[in-house]
Design a protein around this motif. Structure first.
Motif, PDB file in Angstrom:
ATOM      1  N   SER A  90       0.955  -1.082   0.145  1.00 26.70           N
ATOM      2  CA  SER A  90       0.149  -0.023   0.236  1.00 26.70           C
ATOM      3  C   SER A  90       0.934   1.240  -0.098  1.00 26.70           C
ATOM      4  N   ARG A  91       0.202   2.315  -0.529  1.00 33.28           N
ATOM      5  CA  ARG A  91       0.893   3.673  -0.494  1.00 33.28           C
ATOM      6  C   ARG A  91       1.130   4.089   1.037  1.00 33.28           C
ATOM      7  N   GLN A  92       0.400   3.710   2.003  1.00 32.92           N
ATOM      8  CA  GLN A  92       0.654   4.014   3.427  1.00 32.92           C
ATOM      9  C   GLN A  92       1.791   3.110   3.956  1.00 32.92           C
ATOM     10  N   ALA A  93       2.168   2.134   3.417  1.00 30.98           N
ATOM     11  CA  ALA A  93       3.254   1.203   3.901  1.00 30.98           C
ATOM     12  C   ALA A  93       4.573   2.164   3.307  1.00 30.98           C
ATOM     13  N   ILE A  94       4.466   2.627   2.066  1.00 29.01           N
ATOM     14  CA  ILE A  94       5.827   3.613   1.722  1.00 29.01           C
ATOM     15  C   ILE A  94       5.821   4.522   2.567  1.00 29.01           C
ATOM     16  N   SER A  95       4.644   5.270   2.970  1.00 28.78           N
ATOM     17  CA  SER A  95       4.808   6.433   3.974  1.00 28.78           C
ATOM     18  C   SER A  95       5.152   6.164   5.181  1.00 28.78           C
ATOM     19  N   LYS A  96       5.074   4.864   5.729  1.00 33.09           N
ATOM     20  CA  LYS A  96       5.301   4.556   7.069  1.00 33.09           C
ATOM     21  C   LYS A  96       6.948   4.296   6.999  1.00 33.09           C
ATOM     22  N   TRP A  97       7.406   3.706   5.918  1.00 30.30           N
ATOM     23  CA  TRP A  97       8.996   3.379   5.712  1.00 30.30           C
ATOM     24  C   TRP A  97       9.449   4.796   5.714  1.00 30.30           C
ATOM     25  N   GLU A  98       9.126   5.586   5.005  1.00 35.89           N
ATOM     26  CA  GLU A  98       9.739   6.920   4.752  1.00 35.89           C
ATOM     27  C   GLU A  98       9.799   7.757   6.241  1.00 35.89           C
ATOM     28  N   SER A  99       9.013   7.470   6.899  1.00 40.63           N
ATOM     29  CA  SER A  99       8.762   8.346   7.954  1.00 40.63           C
ATOM     30  C   SER A  99       9.331   7.308   9.182  1.00 40.63           C
ATOM     31  N   ASN A 100      10.060   6.266   8.807  1.00 40.96           N
ATOM     32  CA  ASN A 100      10.745   5.282   9.880  1.00 40.96           C
ATOM     33  C   ASN A 100       9.679   4.871  11.113  1.00 40.96           C
TER      34      ASN A 100
END
Length: 144
Positions: free
Chosen positions: A28-38
């Protein structure tokens, strides 16, 4: 830089949106967002896919933030820095290793010739004994 910042930088360098990257990874796009925000980290399969997508080593993706720290620790460690001393120690160990292997080969050869397995064992122990004695003598001489 940490993992999230590295991921975001790499994604933007390749003009990818979070949505596009998420489709490539099937997350999901949210997974990428969570990865980028650590907030979370990808599993190993997704890390391997990221490595392939960005054509980058995993170390550079994951540990870029600690490169300077790691190099400082390595420089301040007590690992041998003078290669000539290390090479000398290595050649002395190599001599004792050669005695061990040589004794084993000679013992096995005599064992085959005489059809007596005990010669092989005796040769092995003699070769190992001489090798260990040489190591002990060399290490004792180095400490004195």
């Amino acid at each position: 830089m940490n993992f999230g910042e590295n991921l975001k930088r790499l994604r933007k360098e390749r003009n990818l949106s979070q949505e596009q990257l998420s489709e490539m990874l099937n997350v999901s796009r949210q997974a990428i967002s969570k990865w980028e925000s650590n907030k979370t980290y990808p599993d190993i399969e997704n890390l391997m896919l990221l490595r392939n997508i960005f054509n980058i080593a995993l170390d550079d993706l994951l540990f870029d933030e600690n490169k300077d720290k790691i190099e400082a620790v390595i420089k301040s460690s007590k690992l041998p820095t003078n290669s000539t001393n290390y090479d000398e120690d290595e050649s002395e160990d190599e001599l004792s290793d050669n005695f061990m292997i040589g004794g084993f080969i000679i013992g096995i050869s005599i064992g085959f010739i005489t059809d007596n397995f005990m010669w092989g064992i005796a040769g092995s122990f003699i070769g190992m004994g001489v090798g260990y004695l040489l190591r002990y003598i060399n290490k004792r001489d180095m400490t004195n």
